[in-house]
Design a protein around this motif. Structure first.
Motif, short mmCIF file in Angstrom:
data_model
loop_
_atom_site.label_atom_id
_atom_site.label_comp_id
_atom_site.label_asym_id
_atom_site.label_seq_id
_atom_site.Cartn_x
_atom_site.Cartn_y
_atom_site.Cartn_z
N GLY A 327 23.40 4.31 23.72
CA GLY A 327 22.81 4.28 22.40
C GLY A 327 23.75 4.07 21.23
O GLY A 327 23.36 4.45 20.21
N ALA A 328 25.15 3.91 21.38
CA ALA A 328 26.10 3.68 20.46
C ALA A 328 26.13 5.15 19.60
O ALA A 328 26.45 4.95 18.60
CB ALA A 328 25.86 2.65 19.49
N SER A 329 25.77 6.10 19.97
CA SER A 329 25.83 7.40 19.52
C SER A 329 27.37 7.79 19.15
O SER A 329 28.04 7.67 20.33
CB SER A 329 25.25 8.40 20.32
OG SER A 329 25.36 9.78 19.51
N ASN A 330 27.63 8.31 18.07
CA ASN A 330 29.16 8.46 17.87
C ASN A 330 29.62 9.74 18.45
O ASN A 330 29.27 10.90 17.99
CB ASN A 330 29.55 8.25 16.30
CG ASN A 330 28.90 6.91 15.93
OD1 ASN A 330 29.11 5.91 16.56
ND2 ASN A 330 28.49 7.11 14.50
N PRO A 331 30.54 9.73 19.30
CA PRO A 331 30.93 11.24 19.86
C PRO A 331 31.51 12.15 19.11
O PRO A 331 32.25 11.63 18.03
CB PRO A 331 31.89 10.74 21.24
CG PRO A 331 31.72 9.25 21.40
CD PRO A 331 31.31 8.84 20.19
N THR A 332 31.62 13.32 19.04
CA THR A 332 32.35 14.31 18.48
C THR A 332 33.70 14.67 19.38
O THR A 332 34.34 15.54 18.63
CB THR A 332 31.60 15.60 18.02
OG1 THR A 332 31.32 16.07 19.28
CG2 THR A 332 30.31 15.17 17.26
N ILE A 333 33.97 13.93 20.58
CA ILE A 333 35.01 14.37 21.20
C ILE A 333 35.86 13.19 21.27
O ILE A 333 35.45 12.09 21.61
CB ILE A 333 34.35 14.64 22.76
CG1 ILE A 333 33.55 15.97 22.71
CG2 ILE A 333 35.63 14.76 23.66
CD1 ILE A 333 32.97 16.04 24.19
N PRO A 334 37.21 13.28 20.51
CA PRO A 334 38.14 12.38 20.23
C PRO A 334 38.43 11.27 21.57
O PRO A 334 38.45 10.05 21.25
CB PRO A 334 39.13 12.92 19.64
CG PRO A 334 38.71 14.23 18.96
CD PRO A 334 37.49 14.56 19.92
N ALA A 335 38.44 12.17 22.77
CA ALA A 335 38.86 11.31 23.96
C ALA A 335 37.90 10.07 24.48
O ALA A 335 38.49 9.27 24.78
CB ALA A 335 39.11 12.44 25.27
N LEU A 336 36.95 10.18 23.89
CA LEU A 336 35.77 9.40 24.48
C LEU A 336 35.97 8.03 23.39
O LEU A 336 35.27 6.85 23.74
CB LEU A 336 34.28 9.88 24.08
CG LEU A 336 34.04 11.01 25.21
CD1 LEU A 336 32.67 11.54 24.70
CD2 LEU A 336 34.08 10.49 26.54
N TYR A 337 36.55 7.99 22.32
CA TYR A 337 36.91 6.87 21.76
C TYR A 337 37.96 6.15 22.48
O TYR A 337 38.28 4.90 21.87
CB TYR A 337 37.25 7.22 20.33
CG TYR A 337 36.35 7.74 19.38
CD1 TYR A 337 35.34 6.80 18.80
CD2 TYR A 337 35.86 9.03 19.36
CE1 TYR A 337 34.23 7.19 18.04
CE2 TYR A 337 34.97 9.52 18.47
CZ TYR A 337 34.03 8.61 17.84
OH TYR A 337 32.73 8.96 17.40
N GLU A 338 38.80 6.53 23.66
CA GLU A 338 39.66 5.85 24.26
C GLU A 338 39.14 5.68 25.41
O GLU A 338 39.81 5.04 26.27
CB GLU A 338 40.87 6.64 24.16
CG GLU A 338 41.60 6.71 22.76
CD GLU A 338 42.81 7.79 23.00
OE1 GLU A 338 43.32 8.25 23.96
OE2 GLU A 338 43.46 8.15 22.00
N ASP A 339 37.97 6.15 25.97
CA ASP A 339 37.48 5.84 27.15
C ASP A 339 36.88 4.20 27.45
O ASP A 339 36.51 3.56 26.52
CB ASP A 339 36.09 6.67 27.16
CG ASP A 339 35.34 6.63 28.72
OD1 ASP A 339 34.74 5.52 28.95
OD2 ASP A 339 35.67 7.46 29.71
#
Length: 412
Positions: A327-339
């Motif tokens: 759903g293109a929901s923006n994570p609050t966990i920074p590690a997921l932006y590098e997943d």
């Protein structure tokens, strides 16, 4: 009013969850909560709150002030903990330090009231700049790094495109109506010039400063030049409508617009880049106003343990990854932006990560229960500047005095 979406028969505890009723957002919420119910042996009952944020907040205040147990887990805006936090349980020990450290510090800060973690970060939002990369390339202009560069580039391309017969082209669209969205935009202009956040974390009123005056004066100059006069009545969807129809070079908006501007029926599909908002001059910084949603557990819940477990599950890494991919929901966990899987599903997340990491909080913590009054006073005065009815240098001292009165002499 609250609308019951489903009311399954009790099996174990039945936890009532209020989450967004808007399109895919509700689907993501429902699917995650139902998976938690399957794993835990409990049940989830869904209620759909009003769509408008002001209406939601008013309803939640009414229910919580009455001590109502009708909702166990609330989805709340990132600026509401200071207003509602006294009604929610502290989740710090239940989450544990390792889980808390996974999240963006700014989101944890926003969810903390007087040392209590009154909510868990669920998804983040940050303002970003949408740019017509095809027009930049055609006119030989780079992505603007400062507001001054954006102003110059927007004016150049607008002028050239109109000369070529596209007389509806504008340089820049944004949210200029007198509402919370204008607080967000104006805070971005001011903070990007190192002009502070209206009220500092210690409660000091900082808005009357030269950087704020410069930022507002520049924005006033956009209206009727690179931005349509009607921008003073735009919210998010009005700005998106102009940009998506191909009639703007740049747009400030939230990440939700990415999917829409690239839809099959969009006039600009495949022609758009998402980049951080500009800096406020060479000595400024890229920044954006932090948005997002949190999950909080009512202290009136009859099933506080189960409700807290649901909130922690929905805000956990695995669930945030699923929401990001589907759903293109923006994570609050920074590690997921590098997943790799998350980035493959959302290529613009690479740029979004920078905007979220550099985001600033609205002064909701410092002002607590009075944040809505502060924001309303701020955006009303900013709107007066944008219409030309006030000069920023004259307005800011008056705004400071009004905020002092709201704060009861600095005693927030």
């Amino acid at each position: 009013m609250l609308t019951a979406v489903s009311a399954p028969p009790a099996a174990g505890a039945t936890v009532t969850l209020a989450c967004s009723g808007l399109g895919i957002s509700f689907d993501l919420c429902r699917d995650g909560a139902q998976e938690w119910a399957r794993r835990s042996g409990n049940e989830v009952r869904f209620v759909s709150p009003p769509k408008g944020a002001s209406e939601q907040l008013a309803l939640y205040q009414q229910l919580l002030a009455a001590g109502s147990p009708d909702i166990d887990v609330f989805q709340i805006d990132v600026v509401w903990p200071g207003i509602l936090g006294n009604y929610f349980i502290d989740l710090k020990d239940r989450a544990g330090p390792d889980v808390v450290r996974q999240h963006l510090p700014a989101m944890i800060e926003a969810a903390t009231v007087k040392g209590r973690l009154v909510a868990m970060p669920w998804f983040a939002d940050a303002g970003v700049l949408y740019a017509r990369k095809d027009l930049l390339e055609a006119h030989g202009r780079p992505v603007p790094q400062t507001w001054e560069e954006l102003q110059d580039t927007a004016a150049l391309i607008q002028r050239a495109e109109r000369a070529a017969g596209r007389d509806r082209m504008w340089g820049y669209v944004w949210q200029g109506r007198a509402y919370e969205g204008l607080t967000v935009n104006a805070l971005e202009w001011i903070a990007s010039r190192n002009g502070g956040t209206i009220v500092a974390p210690d409660g000091a009123i900082t808005i009357d400063n030269p950087q704020a005056a410069e930022a507002l004066a520049m924005a006033r100059g956009w209206v009727g030049s690179i931005s349509p006069p009607g921008v003073l009545n735009y919210m998010e969807e009005e700005a998106r409508g102009v940009f998506q129809s191909g009639n703007a070079v740049f747009m400030r908006n939230w990440p939700y617009a990415w999917t829409l501007v690239n839809a099959a029926d969009s006039a600009v599909g495949g022609k758009v880049a998402v980049v951080p908002l500009p800096k406020g001059g060479p000595g400024g910084r890229h920044t954006s106003t932090l948005g997002g949603q949190l999950l909080a557990v009512s202290k009136f819940s009859a099933h506080a343990d189960e409700a807290a477990d649901l909130a922690l599950y929905l805000t956990g890494l695995a669930e945030q990854k699923r929401r990001a991919i589907h759903g293109a929901s923006n994570p609050t966990i920074p590690a997921l932006y590098e997943d790799a899987e998350v980035v493959a599903a959302n290529p613009f997340f690479t740029e979004l990560a920078e905007s979220i990491a550099n985001a600033v909080n609205r002064p909701a913590q410092a002002t607590g229960m009075r944040y809505n009054q502060v924001s309303a006073e701020f955006y009303a005065n900013v709107h007066e500047v944008l219409t030309g009815r006030q000069d920023p240098k004259a307005m800011l001292p008056d705004l400071k005095e009004a905020l002092i009165r709201i704060s009861r002499g600095g005693r927030w």
